[in-house]
Design an enzyme around this catalytic site. Structure first.
Site, PDB file in Angstrom:
ATOM      1  N   MET A 106     -66.733 -44.416-111.194  1.00 44.94           N
ATOM      2  CA  MET A 106     -67.262 -45.248-110.106  1.00 44.94           C
ATOM      3  C   MET A 106     -68.691 -45.671-110.370  1.00 44.94           C
ATOM      4  O   MET A 106     -69.126 -46.724-109.971  1.00 44.94           O
ATOM      5  CB  MET A 106     -67.192 -44.455-108.790  1.00 44.94           C
ATOM      6  CG  MET A 106     -67.675 -45.205-107.577  1.00 44.94           C
ATOM      7  SD  MET A 106     -66.520 -46.494-107.107  1.00 44.94           S
ATOM      8  CE  MET A 106     -67.428 -47.343-105.828  1.00 44.94           C
ATOM      9  N   LYS A 131     -77.468 -42.031-107.682  1.00 45.38           N
ATOM     10  CA  LYS A 131     -76.134 -42.473-108.074  1.00 45.38           C
ATOM     11  C   LYS A 131     -76.062 -43.987-107.924  1.00 45.38           C
ATOM     12  O   LYS A 131     -76.274 -44.522-106.831  1.00 45.38           O
ATOM     13  CB  LYS A 131     -75.064 -41.807-107.210  1.00 45.38           C
ATOM     14  CG  LYS A 131     -73.642 -42.171-107.627  1.00 45.38           C
ATOM     15  CD  LYS A 131     -72.615 -41.356-106.846  1.00 45.38           C
ATOM     16  CE  LYS A 131     -71.201 -41.669-107.304  1.00 45.38           C
ATOM     17  NZ  LYS A 131     -70.199 -40.856-106.583  1.00 45.38           N
ATOM     18  N   ASP A 137     -60.363 -36.095-102.354  1.00 47.19           N
ATOM     19  CA  ASP A 137     -60.531 -35.960-103.810  1.00 47.19           C
ATOM     20  C   ASP A 137     -61.176 -34.618-104.150  1.00 47.19           C
ATOM     21  O   ASP A 137     -62.106 -34.543-104.951  1.00 47.19           O
ATOM     22  CB  ASP A 137     -61.363 -37.119-104.362  1.00 47.19           C
ATOM     23  CG  ASP A 137     -61.183 -37.294-105.880  1.00 47.19           C
ATOM     24  OD1 ASP A 137     -60.160 -36.822-106.412  1.00 47.19           O
ATOM     25  OD2 ASP A 137     -62.051 -37.900-106.519  1.00 47.19           O
TER      26      ASP A 137
END
Length: 365
Positions: free
Chosen positions: A1, A19, A113
């Site tokens: 991602m 991130k 997840d």
């Protein structure tokens, strides 16, 4: 991602993890929405085992980023690759993970997840749950009706999202999921911690998903004789294919995990001589089995009590371990409950009565 970088917060003089969404995805509306949904999901939680989001923003070039807590230590993947994890540490990790899920589920958030790569352990053993990028949230309903599920990742109906080996069966076939899906994934992580392997492995995506949906995991005692029976029972309940047969909430699972932890503390106290040790298996005045009891058994095992003596405090003897593994394995193969009768024979006691011995051929071995 995306990519994660270590950064210094010059104002507060602390380290942070930055991130960034992958450059090739930055211009994609759905990817940006999923990226920002992670910040919304995680920032809604205030829990010591959930990674803290400091800031959400964009660079001057329009590149979205998250500034979040930098957790020293290693991922659970790295921890397992470095060395086997002790049972006590596994229970501690499980309690922290499930406590975080209980908080998330209480806010209407499903992680979707849960896997070792998304779990990070600090040097002091504190667990942090990362990456809510696939999170799903339940919207409030002021009418008192069943809550509507809002997909924070903007995925299409029926889309399969998550990591295959850690998916719940309902995830694997693209059905609607609820909080019990996270508990299945938790069971997969705990199974891997105990056995050193995932319960549903395969060479292709199709093979993995097929096993997730239909296959039963092998008995944990086959890979780790140290696993307490209570912990194995917890993991197997988490891994039930039918959500109705699993734990119905993280809180319910947390109660059983804390009971296992209390038992471990009690065993350690016995080892230190702080309390009286319990009798060895088979000790005492256990009665001989009746012919009816032997005949009703699927398997009958007679053994000398000394052969089942534990080698250390808190462990079972090898015959007790073998019996439990045998019950589980035969139950998996037959699809039915298997009754194994264990009969310890104390030193100095006469052997089984002839009548009992004669009834053994009636047992369904």
């Amino acid at each position: 991602m995306g990519s994660v970088y270590l950064a210094n917060d010059t104002r507060l003089r602390r380290q942070a993890a930055l991130k960034f969404i992958a450059p090739q995805l930055a211009s994609d509306a759905r990817s940006r929405s999923r990226f920002l949904s992670e910040a919304r999901a995680a920032s809604a939680l205030n829990h010591p085992n959930v990674c803290v989001i400091y800031e959400v923003g964009e660079t001057e070039q329009g590149w979205p980023f998250l500034a979040m807590e930098c957790v020293d230590g290693e991922s659970l993947d790295e921890r397992m690759n470095r060395a086997p994890v002790s049972i006590d540490d596994i229970v501690s990790i499980a309690i922290q993970l499930v406590d975080a899920l209980d908080a998330a589920h209480g806010e209407g958030i499903i992680h979707r997840d849960i896997k070792p790569a998304n779990l990070r352990l600090s040097k002091r053993g504190q667990l942090k749950v990362l990456d809510f990028g696939l999170a799903k949230r339940f919207a409030d309903d002021s009418d008192g009706l069943l809550p509507e599920t809002v997909d924070m990742t903007q995925t299409s109906p029926g889309a399969v999202v998550g990591t295959p080996s850690y998916m719940s069966p309902e995830q694997a076939i693209g059905r609607e999921v609820d909080t019990r899906s996270d508990l299945f994934s938790t069971g997969v992580v705990l199974y891997q911690l105990v056995a050193g392997r995932v319960p549903f492995a395969g060479k292709t995506l199709a093979e993995i998903l097929q096993k997730v949906v239909t296959a039963q995991p092998e008995a944990l005692a086959r890979f780790n004789y140290d696993v307490p029976e209570g912990l194995e029972r917890i993991i197997r309940k988490c891994l039930e294919k039918d959500p109705e047969s699993r734990y119905q909430s993280a809180k319910e699972l947390l109660v059983d995990l804390r009971a296992i932890s209390r038992d471990a503390v009690a065993r350690q106290a016995v080892g230190r001589g702080e309390t009286q040790a319990i009798d060895l298996p088979g000790a005492g005045s256990e009665e001989l089995p009746t012919p009816e009891e032997v005949g009703a058994s699927d398997v009958f095992i007679s053994f000398a009590n000394i052969d089942d003596r534990p080698m250390s405090v808190g462990r079972q003897g090898w015959i007790s371990q073998f019996t439990r593994n045998l019950e589980l394995r035969l139950g998996q193969l037959s699809g039915q409950d298997v009754r194994v009768r264990r009969q310890p024979d104390l030193a100095g006691r006469a052997g089984l009565e002839n009548q009992v011995i004669e009834s053994i051929p009636d047992a369904k071995t």
